[in-house]
Design an enzyme around this catalytic site. Structure first.
Site, PDB file in Angstrom:
ATOM      1  N   CYS A  23     -16.986  14.071  -2.100  1.00 28.86           N
ATOM      2  CA  CYS A  23     -15.938  13.462  -1.274  1.00 28.86           C
ATOM      3  C   CYS A  23     -16.024  13.858   0.201  1.00 28.86           C
ATOM      4  O   CYS A  23     -15.343  13.275   1.032  1.00 28.86           O
ATOM      5  CB  CYS A  23     -14.557  13.793  -1.834  1.00 28.86           C
ATOM      6  N   HIS A  73     -10.036  -2.706   4.595  1.00 31.33           N
ATOM      7  CA  HIS A  73     -11.372  -2.715   5.193  1.00 31.33           C
ATOM      8  C   HIS A  73     -11.444  -1.901   6.484  1.00 31.33           C
ATOM      9  O   HIS A  73     -12.229  -2.201   7.380  1.00 31.33           O
ATOM     10  CB  HIS A  73     -11.883  -4.143   5.388  1.00 31.33           C
ATOM     11  N   GLU A 137      -6.218   5.784  -6.161  1.00 31.08           N
ATOM     12  CA  GLU A 137      -7.488   5.862  -5.448  1.00 31.08           C
ATOM     13  C   GLU A 137      -8.614   5.327  -6.327  1.00 31.08           C
ATOM     14  O   GLU A 137      -9.566   4.723  -5.841  1.00 31.08           O
ATOM     15  CB  GLU A 137      -7.764   7.310  -5.054  1.00 31.08           C
TER      16      GLU A 137
END
Length: 149
Positions: A23, A73, A137
Site C-alpha cells: 500500500c 478518477h 475500499e
C-alpha cells in the site's frame, strides 16, 4: 429510527506513504460509498417527495456534486506526501485531491462524512441529517462512521 441508504461507486488512486506492505505504492480502488440518512418523513400533499425522508435521486445528486465527482478518477494524496504531490504537479491537467491526513479508508471515510454531513443537513426543515457513512475500499475491507447525535 427510520433510515434510508443510497449506494454510489467511484474510482480513485492513493498511497499510504509509510505502510509496511504494497500500500506504500501508488495504486487505486473501486470505492463503494453508502450514505445513510435519517429525518422525519416529508408529509406535504402534492409534493414530489411526499412520504420520503429524501428522494434517492436527490441523495445521489448531492453526493456527486460534493464528493463523488470530486474524488472520482482522482489521485487522493496526503498534503505532507511531498514526493507524490510534486510528481502529480508535473502532469498537465491531472485530477489531484489533497487532504490533510494520510488517505487510509478510515481517514477518507472521516473526510467524506464531514463533507456530506454539511451537504445534507436539514435540507427540508425535517431534521434530515447524515446518520452513517460506509466506505468500502475493497469488497472485503471498509470503514464506517456514524453521527454522534
Amino acid at each position: 429510527m427510520l433510515t434510508i441508504t443510497r449506494k454510489l461507486e467511484f474510482d480513485a488512486g492513493h498511497r499510504i506513504p509509510d505502510h509496511k506492505s504494497q500500500c506504500r505504492n501508488l495504486h487505486g480502488h473501486r470505492y463503494t460509498l453508502e450514505i445513510t440518512l435519517t429525518g422525519n418523513i416529508i408529509d406535504v400533499e402534492g409534493n414530489s417527495d411526499n412520504g420520503m425522508i429524501m428522494d434517492f435521486s436527490d441523495i445521489k445528486a448531492l453526493a456527486k456534486e460534493h464528493l463523488v465527482d470530486v474524488w472520482d478518477h482522482a489521485f487522493i494524496v496526503y498534503e505532507k506526501d511531498d514526493a507524490v504531490r510534486e510528481f502529480l504537479a508535473t502532469l498537465p491537467n491531472h485530477k489531484t485531491v489533497v487532504i490533510d491526513r494520510i488517505p487510509t479508508v478510515e481517514n477518507l471515510a472521516h473526510v467524506a462524512f464531514g463533507i456530506l454531513k454539511a451537504a445534507y443537513k436539514d435540507r427540508y426543515g425535517t431534521g434530515l441529517h447524515l446518520h452513517k457513512l460506509v466506505l468500502h475500499e475493497t469488497p472485503n475491507c471498509w470503514a464506517e462512521i456514524t453521527d454522534g447525535v
